[in-house]
Structures are given as structure tokens and as C-alpha cells.
Write a protein that holds these residues in place. Structure first.
Motif, PDB file in Angstrom:
ATOM      1  N   ASP A 220      67.329  55.221  45.232  1.00 57.38           N
ATOM      2  CA  ASP A 220      66.548  55.706  46.371  1.00 57.38           C
ATOM      3  C   ASP A 220      66.070  57.142  46.174  1.00 57.38           C
ATOM      4  N   ASN A 221      66.675  57.842  45.206  1.00 61.57           N
ATOM      5  CA  ASN A 221      66.248  59.220  44.938  1.00 61.57           C
ATOM      6  C   ASN A 221      64.909  59.277  44.218  1.00 61.57           C
ATOM      7  N   LEU A 222      64.486  58.158  43.628  1.00 59.64           N
ATOM      8  CA  LEU A 222      63.190  58.117  42.956  1.00 59.64           C
ATOM      9  C   LEU A 222      62.087  58.036  44.008  1.00 59.64           C
ATOM     10  N   ARG A 223      61.191  58.997  43.990  1.00 61.48           N
ATOM     11  CA  ARG A 223      60.128  59.045  44.999  1.00 61.48           C
ATOM     12  C   ARG A 223      59.062  57.984  44.720  1.00 61.48           C
ATOM     13  N   TYR A 224      58.531  57.446  45.801  1.00 57.32           N
ATOM     14  CA  TYR A 224      57.491  56.425  45.712  1.00 57.32           C
ATOM     15  C   TYR A 224      56.168  57.044  46.170  1.00 57.32           C
ATOM     16  N   PRO A 225      55.056  56.635  45.574  1.00 56.65           N
ATOM     17  CA  PRO A 225      53.763  57.216  45.980  1.00 56.65           C
ATOM     18  C   PRO A 225      53.501  57.031  47.473  1.00 56.65           C
ATOM     19  N   GLN A 226      52.855  58.042  48.081  1.00 56.06           N
ATOM     20  CA  GLN A 226      52.521  57.939  49.515  1.00 56.06           C
ATOM     21  C   GLN A 226      51.442  56.888  49.746  1.00 56.06           C
ATOM     22  N   ILE A 227      50.481  56.821  48.838  1.00 59.14           N
ATOM     23  CA  ILE A 227      49.397  55.833  48.964  1.00 59.14           C
ATOM     24  C   ILE A 227      49.532  54.877  47.791  1.00 59.14           C
ATOM     25  N   ALA A 228      50.173  53.737  48.045  1.00 58.86           N
ATOM     26  CA  ALA A 228      50.461  52.795  46.956  1.00 58.86           C
ATOM     27  C   ALA A 228      50.146  51.357  47.341  1.00 58.86           C
ATOM     28  N   HIS A 229      49.535  51.161  48.493  1.00 59.91           N
ATOM     29  CA  HIS A 229      49.281  49.801  48.967  1.00 59.91           C
ATOM     30  C   HIS A 229      47.782  49.510  48.976  1.00 59.91           C
ATOM     31  N   HIS A 230      47.445  48.404  48.329  1.00 60.37           N
ATOM     32  CA  HIS A 230      46.030  47.998  48.352  1.00 60.37           C
ATOM     33  C   HIS A 230      45.693  47.413  49.716  1.00 60.37           C
ATOM     34  N   ASP A 231      44.418  47.350  50.010  1.00 62.77           N
ATOM     35  CA  ASP A 231      43.946  46.862  51.307  1.00 62.77           C
ATOM     36  C   ASP A 231      42.891  45.793  51.059  1.00 62.77           C
ATOM     37  N   SER A 232      43.235  44.543  51.382  1.00 61.64           N
ATOM     38  CA  SER A 232      42.316  43.432  51.123  1.00 61.64           C
ATOM     39  C   SER A 232      41.031  43.539  51.942  1.00 61.64           C
ATOM     40  N   THR A 233      41.081  44.309  53.047  1.00 62.04           N
ATOM     41  CA  THR A 233      39.855  44.462  53.858  1.00 62.04           C
ATOM     42  C   THR A 233      38.843  45.369  53.161  1.00 62.04           C
ATOM     43  N   GLU A 234      39.289  46.128  52.171  1.00 70.23           N
ATOM     44  CA  GLU A 234      38.379  46.986  51.422  1.00 70.23           C
ATOM     45  C   GLU A 234      37.929  46.348  50.113  1.00 70.23           C
ATOM     46  N   ALA A 235      38.315  45.101  49.897  1.00 68.85           N
ATOM     47  CA  ALA A 235      37.941  44.399  48.668  1.00 68.85           C
ATOM     48  C   ALA A 235      36.466  44.008  48.707  1.00 68.85           C
ATOM     49  N   CYS A 236      35.966  43.539  47.566  1.00 62.71           N
ATOM     50  CA  CYS A 236      34.576  43.102  47.480  1.00 62.71           C
ATOM     51  C   CYS A 236      34.336  41.926  48.415  1.00 62.71           C
ATOM     52  N   LEU A 237      33.132  41.819  48.924  1.00 57.59           N
ATOM     53  CA  LEU A 237      32.775  40.678  49.758  1.00 57.59           C
ATOM     54  C   LEU A 237      32.850  39.397  48.940  1.00 57.59           C
ATOM     55  N   GLU A 238      33.210  38.313  49.590  1.00 58.40           N
ATOM     56  CA  GLU A 238      33.349  37.035  48.896  1.00 58.40           C
ATOM     57  C   GLU A 238      32.038  36.656  48.218  1.00 58.40           C
ATOM     58  N   GLY A 239      32.148  36.253  46.952  1.00 61.27           N
ATOM     59  CA  GLY A 239      30.972  35.829  46.200  1.00 61.27           C
ATOM     60  C   GLY A 239      30.270  36.951  45.464  1.00 61.27           C
ATOM     61  N   THR A 240      30.761  38.210  45.608  1.00 63.62           N
ATOM     62  CA  THR A 240      30.141  39.333  44.910  1.00 63.62           C
ATOM     63  C   THR A 240      31.053  39.820  43.790  1.00 63.62           C
ATOM     64  N   ARG A 241      30.458  40.426  42.783  1.00 68.02           N
ATOM     65  CA  ARG A 241      31.171  40.966  41.618  1.00 68.02           C
ATOM     66  C   ARG A 241      32.085  39.914  40.976  1.00 68.02           C
ATOM     67  N   VAL A 242      31.697  38.655  41.034  1.00 70.58           N
ATOM     68  CA  VAL A 242      32.566  37.573  40.564  1.00 70.58           C
ATOM     69  C   VAL A 242      32.792  37.662  39.058  1.00 70.58           C
ATOM     70  N   ASP A 243      31.718  37.831  38.271  1.00 63.56           N
ATOM     71  CA  ASP A 243      31.856  37.861  36.812  1.00 63.56           C
ATOM     72  C   ASP A 243      32.728  39.026  36.364  1.00 63.56           C
ATOM     73  N   LEU A 244      32.489  40.216  36.934  1.00 60.47           N
ATOM     74  CA  LEU A 244      33.277  41.386  36.552  1.00 60.47           C
ATOM     75  C   LEU A 244      34.740  41.203  36.936  1.00 60.47           C
ATOM     76  N   THR A 245      34.964  40.690  38.127  1.00 64.29           N
ATOM     77  CA  THR A 245      36.343  40.476  38.583  1.00 64.29           C
ATOM     78  C   THR A 245      37.076  39.499  37.668  1.00 64.29           C
ATOM     79  N   GLU A 246      36.412  38.413  37.284  1.00 65.25           N
ATOM     80  CA  GLU A 246      37.062  37.428  36.424  1.00 65.25           C
ATOM     81  C   GLU A 246      37.347  37.993  35.046  1.00 65.25           C
ATOM     82  N   ARG A 247      36.435  38.818  34.511  1.00 68.97           N
ATOM     83  CA  ARG A 247      36.668  39.432  33.216  1.00 68.97           C
ATOM     84  C   ARG A 247      37.902  40.333  33.261  1.00 68.97           C
ATOM     85  N   ILE A 248      38.017  41.108  34.334  1.00 71.54           N
ATOM     86  CA  ILE A 248      39.172  41.994  34.465  1.00 71.54           C
ATOM     87  C   ILE A 248      40.460  41.186  34.636  1.00 71.54           C
ATOM     88  N   MET A 249      40.426  40.119  35.453  1.00 69.11           N
ATOM     89  CA  MET A 249      41.621  39.302  35.674  1.00 69.11           C
ATOM     90  C   MET A 249      42.053  38.604  34.388  1.00 69.11           C
TER      91      MET A 249
END
Length: 400
Positions: A220-249
Motif C-alpha cells: 500500500d506504500n506504493l503510490r498509484y497515479p491520480q489519473i489512471a482510469h480510462h473513460d469509455s464515454t471519451e472513446a471514438c464514436l462507433e464505426g470510426t477509426r476502425v482500421d487504426l484501432t484494429e491495427r493497434i489491437m
């Protein structure tokens, strides 16, 4: 409808199912269990076999072995039920099979109870204890199978359904044989109980040690980042950036030795890089390969002071060998929990991973967003850590 008519009707139904010529074990059990209200032993035996068949499917570890055991119980019990020539309990010959089925039903209920207790214990235990204790499941399955086989053998001895000789002509011989078998079984069971007790003590000791290790407050002494949680509401709109996202995945999933373990996504300001980051983080989280997210934010989280301590905590929660190493390191030098991030990388991330005896079986992805918002003083040391030779070796374990 009289009892005899009900019994004859059930016999015809089962005969029709047997004619189908495929695996009809479960349908036979379901038909008998649904209609044999006039015969509680039959209902209890078929109900117990069906419950075992269904409960065995709920195990996540050793899944094939548990399912195989459930199918074995269902098939064998269906054969027992199908071998009974008449389900009419009023005839004189019914006494032996009724008593035999009642004893078989009791054995099945006991096995079902043991399986339910095992499932309940797995739900209540921590993931670490389950990771260890599931290695005992093949032994448990074999033990339950022996219990079931013993019940089947006693049923066959009682009813003699398999060879068709009247019980009255061999009753004395069977009594002597059953007595000899019980003596042998009792001796074997005593030895098995002794061995199981010794193994159980060792496993219990190991599990207790893991519990203490898992809950060690020094982590518990190891500090955790204050901002470390992703937010799905800030993700790309469905159907956009599909090719780039798949390449990265695809890159995230690839654990080949020849693959680059560091990916840098660049573009002009406002191009939507952060939306892509949230999209990838959400996908990685759903595929259980996300280790940590770290979001640089000017004025909120401009420095990577908690980046490597956060990675260390995340790794400690996933791997017992790594956790042991980290706890030992923190006990030797408690100041590591607040040390500069370069030292934390060296002592809490690089050194443990380079000494790991094995690579993880699945990817572990670290996502860092908005590196350009990193504090200028910290940027160069961080960039050096990410790009230097030692980091490349560490990245055999991680992708970032």
C-alpha cells in the motif's frame, strides 16, 4: 392411471429414446425425473445425476475434466435406469433395484453436495488462492469418480442387472464378496485419507502464506497515479477509426519475440489521439490485457512520479513471483516507495522483470497518454528510460 400403467408408460418412453441411437443419457434422466413421482428413489437418483451434470459446467478451471465427470455420471446413471426391466414397484422383484437405486441416489446427492461446496468456496476465495487450489481439482474429480464407481459397483452387486442371475441364488456369495470388498475399500480409503490429509496440510500452509503475501500492507506504500482510469464515454464514436484501432489491437495481442514492444502514436493537436487511447484502453480492459493507464495532464498530473510505482502495484496484483520480489525489495529499502521515478523503474520494475523465470502467457499493456504534457524537467529522463536498452529487455514482459 394406475401405478403399473405409469411404470409401463415410462418404460415405453425410455425404449423409444434408446431407439434414436444417439447419446440420450440426459434426455432419459430428464424424462424419468419429470415423471417418476411415484418412485422417490428414481427421482432422487436422476435428480442428483442431472444436478451434477449441470453444476460441473460452472467450473472455470479444469473445465474439460469437470464437464467430462458430469457427462460420465449422467451416462452411467442413465444406463442404470435403462437396465431396469420394469419400474413397477408393486412386483416382488422390485425390492432389490428400489433399494439399490435409493443407495445410488444417496451417493449422488453426497457427490452433488461436495461439488456445490467446492463452487461456493471458489466464489468466496481470492483469485490467488484459487490459482493455487485449482491444481487439486484433478485429484478431487478422481476422488468423486471413485465414490461414484463404488456406488455403482454396490448397486450392481445388489441387483445383478448386468448378468441376469436371480439374486436369491447368489446372495450368500455376494455377501461374502461385498464384505471382502468393503474391507479392501476401507483400507484403501484410510490410506487415501492419510495422504489427502498430509497434502491438505501442505496446501493449506502454502495458501495461508499466499494470503499473507497477497494482503501485505507494505504494498500500500506504493503510490498509484491520480489519473489512471480510462473513460469509455471519451472513446471514438462507433464505426470510426476502425482500421487504426484494429491495427493497434493486433499489435497489443502479438507476443512474438520479434515484435516491437513500444508504440508511439503521433499526430497534430486536436486530431483525436486521446479518444483513440480511451478506445484502446477500453478494448484492452475487456480482453483482460490492460495493466495500467497513465494520463499526463498539465496542472493535474504533469510528472511521472507515480508511473512506475503504479506499474509495480499492478504487476504485484497479477503475479505471485513478482509480488514476492517487490515485497522483499520494499522490506530491504522502504524508501523505494517514494524514490525518484528513475530509481523506481530500476528497482521495482526492471530488476524484478529481468529476473523472472518465465514470461507471462498473455500480453500486459501499459498506456501513456499526452506525453507532450509531461513536465519538461522529467521528460528527458522518462524518454531515456522508455528508449534505452534495458527498457527494451523489460518490454519482453510489457507493451506500452
Amino acid at each position: 392411471m394406475s401405478l403399473r400403467e405409469k411404470a409401463d408408460d415410462l418404460r415405453k418412453t425410455i425404449d423409444n429414446l434408446l431407439v434414436v441411437g444417439v447419446d440420450m443419457a440426459v434426455p432419459i434422466l430428464r424424462v424419468v425425473n419429470a415423471t417418476a413421482d411415484w418412485c422417490p428413489p428414481l427421482k432422487m437418483a436422476t435428480g442428483g445425476a442431472l444436478s451434477i451434470f449441470d453444476e460441473a459446467k460452472k467450473f472455470k478451471e479444469d473445465k474439460e475434466q469437470w464437464i467430462g465427470f458430469g457427462e460420465y455420471v449422467a451416462s452411467a446413471t442413465a444406463k442404470v435406469v435403462s437396465a431396469i426391466k420394469s419400474y413397477d414397484m408393486s412386483v416382488g422383484e422390485a425390492g432389490s433395484w428400489v433399494e439399490g437405486v435409493a443407495e445410488l441416489g444417496s451417493a449422488l446427492q453426497e457427490i452433488q453436495s461436495k461439488i456445490q461446496q467446492r463452487l461456493t468456496k471458489l466464489e468466496e476465495r481470492s483469485a490467488v488462492r484459487n490459482a493455487l487450489s485449482h491444481y487439486r481439482d484433478p485429484g478431487r474429480i478422481e476422488g468423486l469418480k471413485k465414490d461414484f464407481d463404488k456406488a455403482l459397483a454396490l448397486f450392481q452387486l445388489r441387483t445383478n442387472l448386468t448378468i441376469g442371475v436371480k439374486l436369491s441364488t447368489i446372495e450368500d456369495s455376494l455377501d461374502r464378496l461385498e464384505g471382502a470388498i468393503e474391507v479392501k475399500v476401507s483400507t484403501i480409503e484410510g490410506s487415501l485419507d492419510h495422504m489427502e490429509g498430509a497434502i491438505g496440510v501442505k496446501l493449506s500452509t502454502m495458501e495461508d502464506s499466499l494470503d499473507r503475501l497477497e494482503s501485505d500492507p507494505i504494498l500500500d506504500n506504493l503510490r498509484y497515479p491520480q489519473i489512471a482510469h480510462h473513460d469509455s464515454t471519451e472513446a471514438c464514436l462507433e464505426g470510426t477509426r476502425v482500421d487504426l484501432t484494429e491495427r493497434i489491437m493486433n499489435w497489443c495481442r502479438n507476443t512474438g519475440d520479434n515484435e516491437n514492444r513500444l508504440m508511439l502514436l503521433t499526430s497534430v493537436a486536436g486530431a483525436g489521439k486521446t479518444s483513440i487511447v480511451h478506445t484502446i484502453a477500453d478494448r484492452c480492459n475487456r480482453e483482460a490485457v490492460l495493466l495500467l493507464c497513465f494520463f499526463f495532464r498539465a496542472g493535474e498530473q504533469p510528472r511521472p512520479d507515480c508511473l512506475f510505482s503504479g506499474i509495480a502495484r499492478a504487476l504485484a496484483s497479477r503475479d505471485t513471483d513478482y509480488r514476492t520480489f517487490i515485497i522483499s525489495a520494499l522490506r530491504r529499502d522502504p524508501t523505494l516507495s517514494t524514490a525518484p521515478f528513475a530509481m523506481q523503474f530500476q528497482e521495482l520494475v526492471a530488476s524484478p522483470l529481468l529476473h523472472m523465470r518465465r514470461y507471462p502467457s498473455h500480453p500486459m499493456v501499459v498506456i501513456i497518454d499526452a506525453l507532450d504534457e509531461c513536465d519538461e524537467e522529467a521528460y528527458q529522463p522518462l524518454a531515456k528510460i522508455l528508449c534505452e536498452n534495458k527498457a527494451q529487455k523489460v518490454q519482453k514482459h510489457l507493451r506500452s
